[in-house]
Scaffold this motif. Structure first.
Motif, PDB file in Angstrom:
ATOM      1  N   LEU A  19       5.740 201.498  79.679  1.00 50.86           N
ATOM      2  CA  LEU A  19       5.657 202.719  80.488  1.00 50.86           C
ATOM      3  C   LEU A  19       6.702 203.740  80.041  1.00 50.86           C
ATOM      4  N   GLU A  20       7.902 203.256  79.840  1.00 49.08           N
ATOM      5  CA  GLU A  20       8.989 204.131  79.405  1.00 49.08           C
ATOM      6  C   GLU A  20       8.654 204.777  78.057  1.00 49.08           C
ATOM      7  N   THR A  21       8.120 203.993  77.140  1.00 45.22           N
ATOM      8  CA  THR A  21       7.750 204.512  75.821  1.00 45.22           C
ATOM      9  C   THR A  21       6.633 205.546  75.934  1.00 45.22           C
ATOM     10  N   ALA A  22       5.632 205.276  76.769  1.00 46.00           N
ATOM     11  CA  ALA A  22       4.523 206.220  76.939  1.00 46.00           C
ATOM     12  C   ALA A  22       5.020 207.564  77.448  1.00 46.00           C
ATOM     13  N   VAL A  23       5.938 207.529  78.409  1.00 44.65           N
ATOM     14  CA  VAL A  23       6.469 208.777  78.967  1.00 44.65           C
ATOM     15  C   VAL A  23       7.393 209.453  77.954  1.00 44.65           C
ATOM     16  N   ALA A  24       8.265 208.679  77.332  1.00 46.90           N
ATOM     17  CA  ALA A  24       9.205 209.251  76.360  1.00 46.90           C
ATOM     18  C   ALA A  24       8.475 209.843  75.156  1.00 46.90           C
ATOM     19  N   ASP A  25       7.404 209.203  74.709  1.00 48.24           N
ATOM     20  CA  ASP A  25       6.634 209.740  73.588  1.00 48.24           C
ATOM     21  C   ASP A  25       6.039 211.104  73.941  1.00 48.24           C
ATOM     22  N   GLN A  26       5.691 211.285  75.198  1.00 50.44           N
ATOM     23  CA  GLN A  26       5.103 212.540  75.648  1.00 50.44           C
ATOM     24  C   GLN A  26       6.162 213.615  75.879  1.00 50.44           C
ATOM     25  N   LEU A  27       7.288 213.229  76.487  1.00 53.46           N
ATOM     26  CA  LEU A  27       8.277 214.214  76.915  1.00 53.46           C
ATOM     27  C   LEU A  27       9.546 214.246  76.067  1.00 53.46           C
ATOM     28  N   GLY A  28       9.745 213.231  75.243  1.00 49.13           N
ATOM     29  CA  GLY A  28      10.936 213.185  74.399  1.00 49.13           C
ATOM     30  C   GLY A  28      12.209 213.170  75.223  1.00 49.13           C
ATOM     31  N   ASP A  29      13.207 213.848  74.719  1.00 48.25           N
ATOM     32  CA  ASP A  29      14.509 213.892  75.385  1.00 48.25           C
ATOM     33  C   ASP A  29      14.542 214.883  76.542  1.00 48.25           C
ATOM     34  N   ARG A 100      -5.118 200.538  86.810  1.00 50.52           N
ATOM     35  CA  ARG A 100      -5.064 199.078  86.763  1.00 50.52           C
ATOM     36  C   ARG A 100      -4.468 198.610  85.438  1.00 50.52           C
ATOM     37  N   LYS A 101      -3.622 197.591  85.519  1.00 55.48           N
ATOM     38  CA  LYS A 101      -3.087 196.962  84.309  1.00 55.48           C
ATOM     39  C   LYS A 101      -4.177 196.099  83.700  1.00 55.48           C
ATOM     40  N   PRO A 102      -4.330 196.070  82.413  1.00 58.15           N
ATOM     41  CA  PRO A 102      -3.541 196.808  81.439  1.00 58.15           C
ATOM     42  C   PRO A 102      -3.963 198.272  81.404  1.00 58.15           C
ATOM     43  N   PHE A 103      -3.013 199.152  81.391  1.00 58.52           N
ATOM     44  CA  PHE A 103      -3.235 200.589  81.390  1.00 58.52           C
ATOM     45  C   PHE A 103      -3.264 201.094  79.957  1.00 58.52           C
ATOM     46  N   SER A 104      -3.766 202.299  79.784  1.00 57.80           N
ATOM     47  CA  SER A 104      -3.687 202.928  78.466  1.00 57.80           C
ATOM     48  C   SER A 104      -2.537 203.934  78.503  1.00 57.80           C
ATOM     49  N   THR A 105      -1.834 204.040  77.404  1.00 56.17           N
ATOM     50  CA  THR A 105      -0.727 205.000  77.364  1.00 56.17           C
ATOM     51  C   THR A 105      -1.248 206.425  77.515  1.00 56.17           C
ATOM     52  N   ARG A 106      -2.481 206.662  77.126  1.00 56.15           N
ATOM     53  CA  ARG A 106      -3.079 207.993  77.294  1.00 56.15           C
ATOM     54  C   ARG A 106      -3.187 208.344  78.772  1.00 56.15           C
ATOM     55  N   GLU A 107      -3.588 207.369  79.592  1.00 57.35           N
ATOM     56  CA  GLU A 107      -3.678 207.602  81.043  1.00 57.35           C
ATOM     57  C   GLU A 107      -2.310 207.908  81.635  1.00 57.35           C
ATOM     58  N   ILE A 108      -1.308 207.175  81.202  1.00 58.48           N
ATOM     59  CA  ILE A 108       0.059 207.391  81.696  1.00 58.48           C
ATOM     60  C   ILE A 108       0.534 208.785  81.298  1.00 58.48           C
ATOM     61  N   ALA A 109       0.368 209.123  80.038  1.00 59.61           N
ATOM     62  CA  ALA A 109       0.799 210.434  79.547  1.00 59.61           C
ATOM     63  C   ALA A 109       0.066 211.565  80.257  1.00 59.61           C
ATOM     64  N   ALA A 110      -1.241 211.416  80.463  1.00 62.03           N
ATOM     65  CA  ALA A 110      -2.016 212.456  81.146  1.00 62.03           C
ATOM     66  C   ALA A 110      -1.550 212.640  82.581  1.00 62.03           C
ATOM     67  N   PHE A 111      -1.276 211.527  83.284  1.00 62.87           N
ATOM     68  CA  PHE A 111      -0.780 211.638  84.656  1.00 62.87           C
ATOM     69  C   PHE A 111       0.547 212.391  84.690  1.00 62.87           C
ATOM     70  N   VAL A 112       1.486 211.983  83.839  1.00 64.80           N
ATOM     71  CA  VAL A 112       2.818 212.602  83.844  1.00 64.80           C
ATOM     72  C   VAL A 112       2.717 214.088  83.507  1.00 64.80           C
ATOM     73  N   MET A 113       1.942 214.439  82.498  1.00 59.66           N
ATOM     74  CA  MET A 113       1.812 215.850  82.123  1.00 59.66           C
ATOM     75  C   MET A 113       1.185 216.666  83.243  1.00 59.66           C
ATOM     76  N   ALA A 114       0.173 216.124  83.918  1.00 58.68           N
ATOM     77  CA  ALA A 114      -0.436 216.832  85.045  1.00 58.68           C
ATOM     78  C   ALA A 114       0.565 216.962  86.198  1.00 58.68           C
ATOM     79  N   ALA A 115       1.334 215.912  86.445  1.00 62.45           N
ATOM     80  CA  ALA A 115       2.290 215.911  87.551  1.00 62.45           C
ATOM     81  C   ALA A 115       3.391 216.949  87.356  1.00 62.45           C
ATOM     82  N   ILE A 116       3.807 217.161  86.105  1.00 62.60           N
ATOM     83  CA  ILE A 116       4.869 218.126  85.860  1.00 62.60           C
ATOM     84  C   ILE A 116       4.332 219.510  85.536  1.00 62.60           C
TER      85      ILE A 116
END
Length: 125
Positions: A19-29, A100-116
């Motif tokens: 999860l951390e990697t999926a978010v960090a890959d999308q948002l970086g530092d 649902r697990k197992p999740f796709s990193t694309r789903e995680i990244a899309a959620f975070v980008m929409a949320a922010i």
């Protein structure tokens, strides 16, 4: 974007890392990632300023429904990322997105980008 804070509540260290990697890959530092493994630590983190949250349901000291209720009440976008069944979620929280697990990193990244505010919410699949 320097003030983006993402809460990740997950007690499995490997899944937390994914999860951390999926978010960090999308948002970086540009984001602060707050990774915790318990309801107690999630409760503490939720009392601070957050941009969004990714919540496992079952963690080391219970279920995250109280944390989810708090986030919902104060208007912080969040998603359940869990191996639990969606029917286990209390009725007041059932309209919350459930990945649902197992999740796709694309789903995680899309959620975070929409949320922010980085993507329209319709692009979350």
């Amino acid at each position: 974007m320097a003030d983006i804070r993402v809460l990740i509540v997950e007690d499995d260290p490997f899944i937390a890392m994914d999860l951390e990697t999926a978010v960090a890959d999308q948002l970086g530092d540009e984001a602060e990632l707050i990774v915790v493994e318990s309801v107690a630590k999630a409760r503490q983190a939720a009392s601070g300023r957050l941009s969004c949250a990714l919540l496992d349901i079952d963690v080391v000291d219970g279920k995250t429904f109280e944390v989810a209720d708090t986030l919902q009440r104060i208007g912080i976008p969040f998603v359940f990322v869990s191996g639990s069944a969606p029917q286990e979620v209390p009725k007041p929280l059932r309209q919350v997105r459930f990945l649902r697990k197992p999740f796709s990193t694309r789903e995680i990244a899309a959620f975070v980008m929409a949320a922010i505010g980085g993507l329209p919410s319709e692009s979350i699949a």
